[in-house]
Design a protein around this motif. Sequence first.
Motif, PDB file in Angstrom:
ATOM      1  N   LYS A 165      10.224  18.631 -16.819  1.00 41.87           N
ATOM      2  CA  LYS A 165      10.534  19.149 -16.245  1.00 41.87           C
ATOM      3  C   LYS A 165      12.553  20.740 -17.085  1.00 41.87           C
ATOM      4  N   GLY A 166      12.331  21.333 -16.830  1.00 45.76           N
ATOM      5  CA  GLY A 166      13.667  21.992 -16.989  1.00 45.76           C
ATOM      6  C   GLY A 166      13.374  22.823 -18.044  1.00 45.76           C
ATOM      7  N   GLN A 167      14.669  23.563 -19.009  1.00 45.39           N
ATOM      8  CA  GLN A 167      14.526  24.689 -19.871  1.00 45.39           C
ATOM      9  C   GLN A 167      14.829  24.146 -20.654  1.00 45.39           C
ATOM     10  N   LEU A 168      13.845  24.931 -21.913  1.00 44.34           N
ATOM     11  CA  LEU A 168      14.543  24.404 -23.745  1.00 44.34           C
ATOM     12  C   LEU A 168      14.274  26.001 -24.386  1.00 44.34           C
ATOM     13  N   GLU A 169      14.613  26.130 -24.855  1.00 45.40           N
ATOM     14  CA  GLU A 169      15.316  27.204 -26.131  1.00 45.40           C
ATOM     15  C   GLU A 169      14.751  26.154 -27.498  1.00 45.40           C
ATOM     16  N   VAL A 170      13.716  27.110 -28.605  1.00 47.45           N
ATOM     17  CA  VAL A 170      13.111  26.463 -29.448  1.00 47.45           C
ATOM     18  C   VAL A 170      13.938  27.405 -30.159  1.00 47.45           C
ATOM     19  N   LEU A 171      14.770  26.811 -31.556  1.00 46.81           N
ATOM     20  CA  LEU A 171      15.165  28.182 -32.153  1.00 46.81           C
ATOM     21  C   LEU A 171      14.652  28.032 -33.741  1.00 46.81           C
ATOM     22  N   LEU A 172      13.882  28.453 -34.228  1.00 44.96           N
ATOM     23  CA  LEU A 172      12.867  28.272 -35.513  1.00 44.96           C
ATOM     24  C   LEU A 172      14.354  28.260 -36.897  1.00 44.96           C
ATOM     25  N   SER A 173      13.934  28.160 -38.125  1.00 47.31           N
ATOM     26  CA  SER A 173      15.169  28.727 -39.301  1.00 47.31           C
ATOM     27  C   SER A 173      14.586  29.848 -39.232  1.00 47.31           C
ATOM     28  N   ASP A 174      13.635  30.818 -38.865  1.00 51.16           N
ATOM     29  CA  ASP A 174      13.896  31.827 -39.161  1.00 51.16           C
ATOM     30  C   ASP A 174      14.535  32.938 -38.234  1.00 51.16           C
ATOM     31  N   GLY A 175      15.281  32.146 -38.273  1.00 49.92           N
ATOM     32  CA  GLY A 175      16.348  32.578 -36.480  1.00 49.92           C
ATOM     33  C   GLY A 175      15.586  33.582 -35.055  1.00 49.92           C
ATOM     34  N   SER A 176      14.244  33.581 -34.784  1.00 50.51           N
ATOM     35  CA  SER A 176      13.190  33.469 -33.913  1.00 50.51           C
ATOM     36  C   SER A 176      13.698  32.168 -32.740  1.00 50.51           C
ATOM     37  N   VAL A 177      13.482  32.566 -31.890  1.00 45.21           N
ATOM     38  CA  VAL A 177      14.505  31.986 -30.699  1.00 45.21           C
ATOM     39  C   VAL A 177      13.041  32.107 -29.533  1.00 45.21           C
ATOM     40  N   GLN A 178      12.407  30.822 -28.917  1.00 43.82           N
ATOM     41  CA  GLN A 178      10.816  30.792 -28.049  1.00 43.82           C
ATOM     42  C   GLN A 178      11.689  30.451 -26.393  1.00 43.82           C
ATOM     43  N   ALA A 179      11.629  30.286 -25.341  1.00 45.36           N
ATOM     44  CA  ALA A 179      12.440  29.883 -24.316  1.00 45.36           C
ATOM     45  C   ALA A 179      10.767  29.180 -23.838  1.00 45.36           C
ATOM     46  N   VAL A 180      11.490  27.997 -22.801  1.00 40.91           N
ATOM     47  CA  VAL A 180      10.290  27.189 -22.599  1.00 40.91           C
ATOM     48  C   VAL A 180      10.886  26.615 -21.223  1.00 40.91           C
ATOM     49  N   SER A 181      10.059  27.630 -19.882  1.00 40.38           N
ATOM     50  CA  SER A 181      10.566  27.673 -19.289  1.00 40.38           C
ATOM     51  C   SER A 181       9.779  26.134 -18.005  1.00 40.38           C
ATOM     52  N   ALA A 182       8.823  26.421 -18.065  1.00 41.20           N
ATOM     53  CA  ALA A 182       8.114  25.160 -17.213  1.00 41.20           C
ATOM     54  C   ALA A 182       6.884  24.030 -18.714  1.00 41.20           C
ATOM     55  N   PRO A 183       6.928  23.459 -18.184  1.00 37.47           N
ATOM     56  CA  PRO A 183       6.730  21.718 -19.043  1.00 37.47           C
ATOM     57  C   PRO A 183       5.766  22.500 -19.616  1.00 37.47           C
ATOM     58  N   ALA A 184       5.603  21.422 -20.595  1.00 38.26           N
ATOM     59  CA  ALA A 184       4.736  22.142 -21.610  1.00 38.26           C
ATOM     60  C   ALA A 184       4.734  21.413 -22.786  1.00 38.26           C
ATOM     61  N   ALA A 185       3.195  20.642 -23.755  1.00 37.84           N
ATOM     62  CA  ALA A 185       3.814  20.628 -25.197  1.00 37.84           C
ATOM     63  C   ALA A 185       3.862  21.023 -26.394  1.00 37.84           C
ATOM     64  N   VAL A 235       2.666  25.635 -28.389  1.00 34.01           N
ATOM     65  CA  VAL A 235       3.295  25.989 -27.007  1.00 34.01           C
ATOM     66  C   VAL A 235       1.736  25.897 -26.302  1.00 34.01           C
ATOM     67  N   VAL A 236       2.000  24.498 -25.561  1.00 36.72           N
ATOM     68  CA  VAL A 236       0.593  24.470 -25.124  1.00 36.72           C
ATOM     69  C   VAL A 236       1.186  23.897 -23.073  1.00 36.72           C
ATOM     70  N   PRO A 237       1.187  24.569 -22.126  1.00 38.76           N
ATOM     71  CA  PRO A 237       1.682  24.864 -21.069  1.00 38.76           C
ATOM     72  C   PRO A 237       0.685  23.679 -20.608  1.00 38.76           C
ATOM     73  N   LEU A 238       1.539  22.273 -20.157  1.00 38.69           N
ATOM     74  CA  LEU A 238       0.737  21.166 -19.462  1.00 38.69           C
ATOM     75  C   LEU A 238      -0.271  21.328 -17.701  1.00 38.69           C
ATOM     76  N   GLU A 239       0.772  22.449 -17.416  1.00 38.24           N
ATOM     77  CA  GLU A 239      -0.012  23.189 -15.889  1.00 38.24           C
ATOM     78  C   GLU A 239      -1.338  23.378 -16.463  1.00 38.24           C
ATOM     79  N   GLU A 240      -1.616  23.546 -16.956  1.00 39.66           N
ATOM     80  CA  GLU A 240      -3.171  24.611 -17.562  1.00 39.66           C
ATOM     81  C   GLU A 240      -4.241  23.190 -18.415  1.00 39.66           C
ATOM     82  N   GLN A 241      -3.792  21.916 -18.282  1.00 39.88           N
ATOM     83  CA  GLN A 241      -3.979  20.591 -19.057  1.00 39.88           C
ATOM     84  C   GLN A 241      -4.815  19.640 -17.979  1.00 39.88           C
ATOM     85  N   ALA A 242      -5.577  19.855 -16.799  1.00 43.30           N
ATOM     86  CA  ALA A 242      -5.947  19.207 -16.002  1.00 43.30           C
ATOM     87  C   ALA A 242      -6.137  18.205 -16.755  1.00 43.30           C
ATOM     88  N   GLY A 243      -6.965  17.807 -17.141  1.00 40.44           N
ATOM     89  CA  GLY A 243      -7.721  16.854 -17.584  1.00 40.44           C
ATOM     90  C   GLY A 243      -6.039  15.448 -17.926  1.00 40.44           C
TER      91      GLY A 243
END
Length: 283
Positions: free
Chosen positions: A44-64, A109-117
């Motif tokens: 739970k919570g919020q994350l930003e993933v910052l890569l070396s090429d300067g790109s940023v990806q926001a993650v706001s739902a449970p994820a792997a 980035v794999v949303p965990l809410e979609e991984q019922a198993g």
Amino acid sequence: MSDEIDTLLTRFELRSRVFFSGQLCGVANFDDGQGVGHLHVMRKGQLEVLLSDGSVQAVSAPAALFFPRATPHRLRAPEVDGADLICASVVCGAAFGQHLMAELPAMLVVPLEEQAGLQMSLQLLFDEAFSKRQGRAAAVDRLSELVLIHLLREVLTQGYLKVGVLGGLADPRLARALHAIHTDAARPWTLEQLAIVAGMSRARFAAQFTQVVGQAPGEYLSSWRISLAQSLLSKGRQVKHVADEVGYGSASALTRAFVLKTGMAPTDWLASRRAGAHAALHN
């Protein structure tokens, strides 16, 4: 496909080690100095993933978040509340396994809410990670590996890759030929025999295999045999016995093929591997 995942993981020992579990507040840096991949699982919570090429990806739902190979990145969470997170290093125990990881995208980035198993395993993972039970470290490591297996299964079933070995396994006809190679490496396979297994003409099979997998069938067979030999040698098997198991008639024949692929004889490769492991242990 699950059979192929079993074969690949059994031979090439995908391993993970959890080194952080808790609430991340602020920034955590992950460089590639140790040459390992990473798995981050956010409950739970919020994350930003910052890569070396300067790109940023926001993650706001449970994820792997899976980095299959060494990839510099940073994770940034709010200073207040932060993100509940488990972080693990990921390594593959043989050259062929490293080759498979190199085929994957730099980050999945794999949303965990979609991984019922996966829900029961995730619950166990977080229960263990945030507990103080005896054997906790071993338990979370094994559970994080289970998450990795599930992610690799997702890669295959959802068609993330169209090329490489995993792309070939997603193609039903090529998968039959790959399965034959993986499960019976010692057999003296010919191009015609593999084409028959795939249910294709010889010319069509050779062209499609090369286009998708990135190697001609014979070249792939040789690469698989040498990687399999490396796996067996690292487990203490003698060269002459390994030669029989991977389709070479003698230790000298295996040695010639081994030198051609790796630049080293099997005994030299094994000594180099052991020296590297010893150095890593004492650093």
